[in-house]
Design an enzyme around this catalytic site. Sequence first.
Site, short mmCIF file in Angstrom:
data_model
loop_
_atom_site.label_atom_id
_atom_site.label_comp_id
_atom_site.label_asym_id
_atom_site.label_seq_id
_atom_site.Cartn_x
_atom_site.Cartn_y
_atom_site.Cartn_z
N HIS A 98 73.33 65.92 4.57
CA HIS A 98 73.89 67.23 4.90
C HIS A 98 73.25 68.34 4.07
CE1 HIS A 98 77.73 65.27 6.71
NE2 HIS A 98 76.78 65.46 7.62
N HIS A 124 69.31 63.84 16.89
CA HIS A 124 68.61 63.95 15.61
C HIS A 124 67.14 63.60 15.74
CE1 HIS A 124 72.80 63.51 14.03
NE2 HIS A 124 72.36 64.40 13.17
#
Length: 399
Positions: A245, A374
């Site tokens: 993150h 992703h």
Amino acid sequence: MTQRPYHRLWLLSQARTLFDFFGANARNPAGGFYTLDDNGNPLANQQQQLFDTCRMVHCFAAGHQLGHPGAMHMVDHGMSFLIEHHYDTTNGGFFWEVDQNGPTNAAKRAYGHAFVLLAAASAHEIRHPKAKQLCALAMHAIDTHFWDENAGALREEFNADWTGLKDYRGQNANMHTVEALMAAYEAFGDARYLSMAQRIADLIINRHARAANWVVIEHFNADWTPDLTYSGDPMFGPAGTTPGHALEWSRLLVQLWHLGDQSHAWMPTAAANLFHMACQTGWDQTNGGFYYTLDFKNQPDQRVRIWWPACEGVAAAAALQTAFEDTKAQHWYAEIWAVISRDFIDPNGGWWPVPQNAVEMDEHPFQGKPDLYHSVQACLLPLLPPSSGLLKGLLKVLL
């Protein structure tokens, strides 16, 4: 490396392979999309989670811009399912999980609504006729229920009828809301979207991550004080910190800085510090790749290496080296791609969620080849200027 013609062709080739893999069998004729097994065939007995539907719309909107055959049909299919099945016609907002018969988990979650907004923005970039409607539905829920004006961030979760607000606040939903708000600003031109994104970033990164020596705090109490004892689902709400993150925020901050006319001087510094701290503490020096989680002493907690932090790492590294000529990021870009190509890319199609020889975790919650979002962004974002999101960047560079 990102400017080398061979490498750019290789990235496009990897993206094409991913679109081929998911485009072949992911479309469920009854509505929504299948999760695919190792060989690209639909898994049985599936429910459709909101963010998965939205991510497929977002990705195939990019595929349509690239000229991938059939991509617009995938976008149409997903947009219809979002409005006709995920949307709650009684209470407004979008159900977290549904099948063809109705909601299987009727919760209203900020994380899912962030991806509805992203799907709407991406669909608008390719002139989809339902994009403005979907944006309006998403923003009504965000403005009416999720947005906390005093905090400058989103609340986390409600019941289907908007009762039962949870005390928990999470950075992950807010991070993806920043991604979506920037895409919406680029697509629709409403300056309020940019202002909201800047406020979220200021709270999560400029206030809390800065105070934690550039570690992204994941979990918060209702008053936005950090909850360092939180331990939820070990994969989808884990204890500790998540280096992936920090990498994701690094890239988003570069884009946010550009969209804000480079007026927020703290953002480039934060983007670089987040990236390099994550690489310093989160990289597995023996096997390569990023640990999934760390404890608050920056020691590995969940040692499993999964695909998406590596994806975020190459996208962030590309943004930093392009925007700021960060030579250390340039090194990491090549290093991370080497691990991805060795451990995660299946030459037969799709990417493995964990390395096939992984010894760190005997069991993991991922089935088959669970992700296009992703992996395809890892292939496409390095081709684009870091000042733009995926859809707007493709318009600027590749068309």
